[in-house]
Write an enzyme that holds these catalytic residues in place. Sequence first.
Site, short mmCIF file in Angstrom:
data_model
loop_
_atom_site.label_atom_id
_atom_site.label_comp_id
_atom_site.label_asym_id
_atom_site.label_seq_id
_atom_site.Cartn_x
_atom_site.Cartn_y
_atom_site.Cartn_z
N GLY A 10 13.50 -4.09 -2.50
CA GLY A 10 12.23 -3.96 -3.20
C GLY A 10 12.38 -3.25 -4.53
O GLY A 10 12.70 -2.06 -4.55
N VAL A 14 7.88 1.74 -7.03
CA VAL A 14 8.64 2.86 -6.47
C VAL A 14 10.13 2.59 -6.52
O VAL A 14 10.94 3.49 -6.78
CB VAL A 14 8.18 3.16 -5.02
CG1 VAL A 14 8.99 4.31 -4.42
CG2 VAL A 14 6.70 3.49 -4.99
N GLY A 15 10.52 1.33 -6.30
CA GLY A 15 11.94 0.99 -6.39
C GLY A 15 12.50 1.27 -7.77
O GLY A 15 13.61 1.83 -7.91
N LYS A 104 4.20 3.97 4.77
CA LYS A 104 3.35 4.69 5.73
C LYS A 104 2.68 3.76 6.72
O LYS A 104 2.48 4.12 7.89
CB LYS A 104 2.30 5.55 5.01
CG LYS A 104 1.33 4.81 4.10
CD LYS A 104 1.77 4.86 2.68
CE LYS A 104 0.77 4.26 1.71
NZ LYS A 104 1.30 4.29 0.33
N GLY A 133 3.35 11.20 -1.98
CA GLY A 133 4.12 10.88 -3.19
C GLY A 133 5.22 11.88 -3.43
O GLY A 133 6.13 12.05 -2.63
N ILE A 135 4.98 15.13 -3.47
CA ILE A 135 4.77 16.41 -2.81
C ILE A 135 5.69 16.48 -1.58
O ILE A 135 5.64 15.60 -0.73
CB ILE A 135 3.31 16.58 -2.36
CG1 ILE A 135 2.34 16.30 -3.51
CG2 ILE A 135 3.08 17.98 -1.81
CD1 ILE A 135 0.89 16.22 -3.08
N LYS A 204 -1.46 8.02 6.64
CA LYS A 204 -0.77 9.27 6.30
C LYS A 204 -1.12 10.38 7.30
O LYS A 204 -0.24 11.14 7.71
CB LYS A 204 -1.12 9.68 4.87
CG LYS A 204 -0.62 8.69 3.83
CD LYS A 204 -1.20 8.96 2.46
CE LYS A 204 -0.72 7.94 1.45
NZ LYS A 204 -1.36 8.11 0.13
N GLY A 301 2.83 7.21 -7.83
CA GLY A 301 3.45 7.04 -9.14
C GLY A 301 4.94 6.76 -9.03
O GLY A 301 5.59 7.16 -8.08
#
Length: 434
Positions: A10, A14-15, A104, A133, A135, A204, A301
Site C-alpha cells: 500500500g 500513510v505508505g 484499526k 495517528g 500520538i 479505535k 496525516g
Amino acid sequence: MREIKVGLIGFGTVGKGLAEVLLTQKERLIRRTGMSIRLAGVADHSTAALPDRFSSVSLTKNAADLITDPDIDVIVELIGGIEPAKTFVMQAIAAGKHVVTANKALLSEEGAEIFAAAAARGVEVGFEASVGGGIPVIKALKEGLVANRILSIMGIMNGTANYILTRMTDEGIPFAEVLQDAQRLGFAEADPTYDIEGIDTAHKLAILMTIAYGTPITHKQIVTEGISQIEPMDIELAREFGCRIKLLAISRNHGDHVEARVHPTMVPQQHLLASINGAYNAIHFQGDTVGNVLLYGLGAGMIPTGSAVAADLVDIARNIACGSIGRVPALSYLPDQMQSRRITPMDELYGPYYFRCTVLDQPGVLASIAGILAKYEISIESVLQKGRKSAGAVPLVVVTHSARESAIRGALDEIGRLEAVTAPVVKIRILEEE
C-alpha cells in the site's frame, strides 16, 4: 551493520509517509538502533512508478512477491479495510514475517485471530498507528501504564469529526457545508460515513479497551452515534449552557462490566477536551496509580502516522537484534490472562441530557412534554425556548438532571409522537462531572 528489510503493501497517504520517514530519518534511526531499517519493496496495484528518491526500492503490483521474499523481515500493511488486508497479514504471519499495520478496522474486528496466529508463529504485530495517528497512545497504554488498573478511557479520536465540529462552532457553518469543505481540503474521505457516524472512533476505542482491560472487544459491541444530526443551533445552545459539542469515545471500568460508547457530547468549556480543536486528537486515561493522563497530537496525516509506523519497525528491529520476540505481549496482557467481561447495556447508564424538540408554538406543548418526562421520572434542570413567534414551529430545549438512558429513550419516543412535535428530537448527552 545489520539491515532490517521492510516490505510495504500500500503506497497511499500513510505508505508514502512511512517511506519519507524511513528515508529522511535513516541516520537518526541508525544511531538509535545500530541497524539500518530499509524499505526494500512496495506492492501497490495503482502505482506505476516510485519517486526517484526511492530508486533502490522494488515495485510490484502483487503483495505475494513481498510476502514470499525470504529477504524481507517485516511486512507493513497499509491498504486498510478487512479484505484483502487480512489475507495478506495472515499470509505474512504464516511465512514467519513480523507485521506492522495501521488498520484499526481490521484489528477491531479480526484482531483476536491475528494476534493468536502471530503468537503461535513467534512473530510480532505492531499497530501503534491504528489509534491516534502520531500520538504514541498504544505504547503508553501497553508499557507506560502497565502498573495501572485503567479506570476510564475518554477522548476525541477522529480528526475529521473534530474538524467539522470546530468549524461549526467557530464559524456557525452548517454541517453539510463544512463537510464539503473538509472533503475539498482532504480532511474527509469521499465517503465520510466511518468518520462522521462514529464508526472509526468505535474501532479505535475497541482496540484501546482490549489493551486497557485485558478483555477482547470488537467495535460491534460499542453503542455508536454520529454527528450528522448536529445543527448550528445545537452548537450555539451548547455555548449558552457553557459547553462545546465533541464526538467522544467513552469507556469506564466497573470491574465485572465495562462501558463502551461513542456519541456527540456536550463538554463543559473548562474541561481539557473542550479545547481540542481542528484535526487534533486527545485521549485521556485514568489509572488507579498514576491518576489522570492526557495524550494530545495530530491523529492522522501522512508524516505523523508514518512516524508511528516507523516506531513499530524500530521496536521490532530491536527485538530481532536481541532475540527477544514476544517480550511485550501484543495486547499487554499475556494471552492466557485475557478475560471476557460484560459490556454495560446503554439502557443501564445514567447521565444528564440535552434534547431539542421542534414544536408548534401553541399553548400546552411544554406542559405535555413536562408531563411525559415526569412519567419517566426524569427531572428537568432547565428549559429554553428560542425564536418565539405567533405561528409556526420553534425550538424547545430541555436539559435534564442525571437520568437513566432507557427512561430518556422512552420519553423521547413518546414526545416524538406528539402532534405538536414537527421534526425528530435531537438528543445529546452532557459530560457528567467525575
